[in-house]
Design a protein around this motif. Structure first.
Motif, short mmCIF file in Angstrom:
data_model
loop_
_atom_site.label_atom_id
_atom_site.label_comp_id
_atom_site.label_asym_id
_atom_site.label_seq_id
_atom_site.Cartn_x
_atom_site.Cartn_y
_atom_site.Cartn_z
N ALA A 1 0.80 -1.22 0.00
CA ALA A 1 0.00 0.00 0.00
C ALA A 1 0.83 1.28 0.00
CB ALA A 1 -0.93 0.00 1.21
N SER A 2 2.13 1.17 0.10
CA SER A 2 2.97 2.36 0.21
C SER A 2 3.33 2.96 -1.15
CB SER A 2 4.27 2.02 0.95
OG SER A 2 5.11 3.16 0.94
N PRO A 3 3.30 4.30 -1.24
CA PRO A 3 3.74 4.95 -2.47
C PRO A 3 5.26 4.85 -2.66
CG PRO A 3 3.20 6.60 -0.81
CD PRO A 3 2.79 5.26 -0.26
N TYR A 4 5.97 4.40 -1.63
CA TYR A 4 7.43 4.27 -1.72
C TYR A 4 7.88 2.89 -2.17
CZ TYR A 4 7.09 8.58 0.89
OH TYR A 4 6.78 9.86 1.27
N LEU A 5 6.93 2.00 -2.44
CA LEU A 5 7.30 0.64 -2.84
C LEU A 5 8.11 0.61 -4.13
CD1 LEU A 5 7.24 -2.43 -2.56
CD2 LEU A 5 5.04 -2.40 -3.75
N ALA A 6 7.67 1.31 -5.16
CA ALA A 6 8.35 1.25 -6.47
C ALA A 6 9.84 1.56 -6.37
CB ALA A 6 7.66 2.14 -7.49
N PRO A 7 10.26 2.64 -5.69
CA PRO A 7 11.70 2.88 -5.59
C PRO A 7 12.44 1.79 -4.80
CG PRO A 7 10.47 4.84 -4.90
CD PRO A 7 9.48 3.74 -5.13
N MET A 8 11.76 1.13 -3.86
CA MET A 8 12.42 0.12 -3.03
C MET A 8 12.65 -1.19 -3.77
SD MET A 8 13.35 1.50 -0.29
CE MET A 8 13.78 0.11 0.73
N ILE A 9 11.98 -1.38 -4.92
CA ILE A 9 12.21 -2.60 -5.70
C ILE A 9 12.86 -2.26 -7.05
CG2 ILE A 9 10.46 -3.98 -4.53
CD1 ILE A 9 8.56 -3.40 -6.86
#
Length: 124
Positions: A100-108
Motif C-alpha cells: 500500500a505504500s507509495p514508496y514501494l516502487a523505488p524500493m524494488i
C-alpha cells in the motif's frame, strides 16, 4: 548465529526497524536510521532507499557490524551485501509487506536493489 523463528516473525511483522552501523572508529554506533525490513528464506534484509549512496549503507558495508532495534528488541548484528540471486525474492517480500505504500516502487527498483543487505545477529 541465526535469528530464531520467533525473532524473525516479530521483526517481519514490525514496521519499526532502526539501523545503527558502527562509525569509522569501529566502536561508536551511528545515529539510528529508520528503514524498511523484510524477512525472506529465514533471513532478515534491508535496502537503502537512496541505493549505495545511503550513508547507513556505506557504513554497514564498510564496518560489517552495528546494532538494530526492532519489535522491542535491540541486537548487535553483522551486515553483508548480498548476491543478485536473492533480490527477486526480497522484491517479493517488499511487495507483500509494503503493497500500500507509495514508496514501494523505488524500493524494488535497481538503485535500492543494489543496496540490499542481509542482517545477522551476533552473539551477546
Amino acid at each position: 548465529m541465526t535469528w530464531s523463528k520467533n525473532e524473525l516473525a516479530k521483526i517481519g511483522a514490525s514496521d519499526d526497524l532502526h539501523i545503527s552501523p558502527l562509525r569509522d572508529d569501529g566502536v561508536t554506533l551511528g545515529t539510528p536510521t529508520w528503514i524498511w525490513s523484510v524477512v525472506t528464506d529465514g533471513e532478515l534484509y534491508v535496502r537503502g532507499y537512496n541505493g549505495q549512496a545511503s550513508r547507513w549503507y556505506q557504513a554497514a558495508i564498510r564496518q560489517k557490524a552495528g546494532r538494530i532495534s526492532a519489535a522491542g528488541m535491540t541486537r548487535d548484528v553483522g551486515f553483508e551485501s548480498v548476491d543478485e540471486a536473492i533480490n527477486d525474492r526480497v522484491d517479493d517480500a517488499y511487495r507483500a509487506k509494503y503493497a500500500a505504500s507509495p514508496y514501494l516502487a523505488p524500493m524494488i527498483a535497481a538503485r535500492a536493489r543494489a543496496a540490499t543487505v542481509r542482517i545477522t545477529p551476533k552473539e551477546n
